[in-house]
Design an enzyme around this catalytic site. Structure first.
Site, PDB file in Angstrom:
ATOM      1  N   HIS A 132      -2.032  -3.853  -4.897  1.00  0.00           N
ATOM      2  CA  HIS A 132      -3.048  -4.274  -5.874  1.00  0.00           C
ATOM      3  C   HIS A 132      -2.958  -5.807  -5.983  1.00  0.00           C
ATOM      4  O   HIS A 132      -2.523  -6.355  -6.990  1.00  0.00           O
ATOM      5  CB  HIS A 132      -2.766  -3.609  -7.223  1.00  0.00           C
ATOM      6  CG  HIS A 132      -3.908  -3.637  -8.186  1.00  0.00           C
ATOM      7  ND1 HIS A 132      -5.115  -4.247  -7.921  1.00  0.00           N
ATOM      8  CD2 HIS A 132      -4.028  -3.126  -9.450  1.00  0.00           C
ATOM      9  CE1 HIS A 132      -5.914  -4.107  -8.965  1.00  0.00           C
ATOM     10  NE2 HIS A 132      -5.285  -3.434  -9.897  1.00  0.00           N
ATOM     11  N   GLN A 135      -4.360  -7.929  -8.971  1.00  0.00           N
ATOM     12  CA  GLN A 135      -3.498  -7.816 -10.140  1.00  0.00           C
ATOM     13  C   GLN A 135      -2.267  -8.711  -9.956  1.00  0.00           C
ATOM     14  O   GLN A 135      -1.805  -9.359 -10.894  1.00  0.00           O
ATOM     15  CB  GLN A 135      -3.063  -6.361 -10.343  1.00  0.00           C
ATOM     16  CG  GLN A 135      -2.257  -6.129 -11.592  1.00  0.00           C
ATOM     17  CD  GLN A 135      -3.096  -6.194 -12.858  1.00  0.00           C
ATOM     18  OE1 GLN A 135      -4.063  -5.476 -12.989  1.00  0.00           O
ATOM     19  NE2 GLN A 135      -2.723  -7.047 -13.785  1.00  0.00           N
ATOM     20  N   ASP A 235       4.763  -0.040 -15.112  1.00  0.00           N
ATOM     21  CA  ASP A 235       3.450   0.519 -14.793  1.00  0.00           C
ATOM     22  C   ASP A 235       3.537   2.018 -15.066  1.00  0.00           C
ATOM     23  O   ASP A 235       4.636   2.568 -15.217  1.00  0.00           O
ATOM     24  CB  ASP A 235       3.110   0.236 -13.316  1.00  0.00           C
ATOM     25  CG  ASP A 235       1.679   0.608 -12.956  1.00  0.00           C
ATOM     26  OD1 ASP A 235       0.844   0.759 -13.874  1.00  0.00           O
ATOM     27  OD2 ASP A 235       1.391   0.746 -11.754  1.00  0.00           O
ATOM     28  N   ARG A 303      -7.189 -11.476 -14.952  1.00  0.00           N
ATOM     29  CA  ARG A 303      -7.847 -10.864 -13.791  1.00  0.00           C
ATOM     30  C   ARG A 303      -9.120 -11.648 -13.457  1.00  0.00           C
ATOM     31  O   ARG A 303      -9.432 -11.899 -12.292  1.00  0.00           O
ATOM     32  CB  ARG A 303      -8.200  -9.396 -14.081  1.00  0.00           C
ATOM     33  CG  ARG A 303      -7.011  -8.466 -14.268  1.00  0.00           C
ATOM     34  CD  ARG A 303      -6.267  -8.245 -12.964  1.00  0.00           C
ATOM     35  NE  ARG A 303      -7.118  -7.723 -11.914  1.00  0.00           N
ATOM     36  CZ  ARG A 303      -7.449  -6.421 -11.776  1.00  0.00           C
ATOM     37  NH1 ARG A 303      -6.959  -5.530 -12.604  1.00  0.00           N
ATOM     38  NH2 ARG A 303      -8.218  -6.020 -10.776  1.00  0.00           N
TER      39      ARG A 303
HETATM   40  N1   CP Z   1      -5.189  -2.857 -13.917  1.00  0.00           N
HETATM   41  C1   CP Z   1      -6.304  -2.347 -13.404  1.00  0.00           C
HETATM   42  O1   CP Z   1      -6.567  -2.455 -12.201  1.00  0.00           O
HETATM   43  O2   CP Z   1      -7.147  -1.768 -14.293  1.00  0.00           O
HETATM   44  P1   CP Z   1      -8.330  -0.771 -13.941  1.00  0.00           P
HETATM   45  O3   CP Z   1      -7.721   0.380 -13.149  1.00  0.00           O
HETATM   46  O4   CP Z   1      -8.892  -0.336 -15.268  1.00  0.00           O
HETATM   47  O5   CP Z   1      -9.353  -1.500 -13.106  1.00  0.00           O
END
Ligand code: CP
Length: 316
Positions: A132, A135, A235, A303
């Protein structure tokens, strides 16, 4: 005249340490002056596709692309059925003729790579099973803001440490290993046996850390991971795709809950991050996520700034 190769952001280590620093510096500028960059003026369109649930990623890319002067074109992943109705390569060939960039949240990293190979425009990973990276950038920006800013030179967060506790095998753990190592951080993963990061990603992170001056530590002891850390992160224990195992996944992670006792092992005032959505009473307690050391709302806002920066950088 030779053209620069198209760059993509598919995994955290697609950016070198110097490039990651450039993107973070740009994110800081764009946070201070929201409309300073307009690379999508026209407006040019960016396709945003979700094959998995989202809130933050959809909102921040939609707002961010608008602020960059562009049109955020939400393509319904459920209708497009990429990889079922037609290949990622064919979708890439169609989208690449019409949009300036493609943002895709999907399952397999290999499908995202297939999209990037055939798109002819930058492709950005909005989360896969493996990484990700958007993020990751937002989290580095947040840690910089709360631990004294970017390092004066060299890797962006040299001298800082990041402790991640919980599911070490998920995409966020992999992202912290690669992004944190690129930033020159001491990255520690505290995770139970059977939920340690993928060996291939650990090897990549160790090679990066050897170059950036960071370190990579894996442990099954959450206290060891958190000891004197500048930033502590967790997480969900049940990442997207693992919902059917929600009950069986709870017991192994109980000792890794980010609560006041565990946070007490970190450096005084350590920043607490969580990419959200969070499950209070599971991976993190309410007093910690809603407490004075939590920076999760800054993290969620970042973000926007981080993604505007990576899009601007890729479209430069
Ligand atoms: N942290 C994140 O990616 O949030 P969403 O899954 O809501 O996009």
């Amino acid at each position: 005249m030779t053209r620069e190769p198209i760059r993509h952001f598919l995994a955290d280590d697609d950016l070198s340490s110097a490039e990651q620093r450039e993107v973070l510096e740009l994110a800081i500028r764009l946070k201070a002056d929201r409309f300073a960059a307009r690379p999508l003026a026209g407006p040019r369109s960016v396709a945003i596709i979700f094959d998995k649930p989202t809130l933050r990623t959809q909102v921040s890319f939609t707002a961010g692309i608008s602020e960059l002067g562009g049109y955020p074109m939400l393509v319904d992943g459920g209708l497009a059925k990429i990889g079922v109705r037609e290949s990622a390569a064919d979708v890439a060939r169609v989208l690449g003729r019409q949009v300036a960039a493609i943002v895709w949240r999907t399952y397999e990293q290999s499908k995202l790579e297939e999209m990037a190979q055939h798109a002819g425009v930058p492709v950005v990973n909005a989360l896969t099973d493996d990484y990700h990276p958007c993020q990751g950038l937002a989290d580095l920006l947040t840690i910089a803001e709360h631990t004294g800013g970017l390092a004066p030179e060299g890797p962006a967060l040299a001298g800082r440490s990041l402790a991640y506790v919980g599911d070490g095998a998920n995409n966020m753990a992999h992202t912290y290993l690669l992004a944190g190592a690129r930033a020159g951080m001491d990255v520690r993963i505290g995770a139970p046996e059977g939920y340690q990061p993928a060996a291939e990603i650990v090897t990549r992170a160790e090679a990066i850390a050897a170059d950036s001056g960071g370190t990579v530590t894996l442990t099954t002891d959450p206290s060891d991971a958190v000891e004197q850390a500048s930033a502590v992160v967790t997480d969900t224990w049940v990442s997207m795709g693992h919902e059917a195992q929600a009950v069986e996944r709870e017991t192994p992670f109980l000792p890794y809950q980010l609560n006041a006792a565990l946070l007490g092992r970190a450096a005084p005032g350590a920043a607490v991050l969580h990419c959200l959505p969070a499950y209070r009473g599971k991976e993190i307690t309410a007093d910690v996520i809603d407490g004075p050391q939590s920076v999760v709302w800054d993290e969620a806002e970042n973000r926007l700034h981080a993604q505007k920066a990576i899009l601007t950088w890729l479209l430069r």
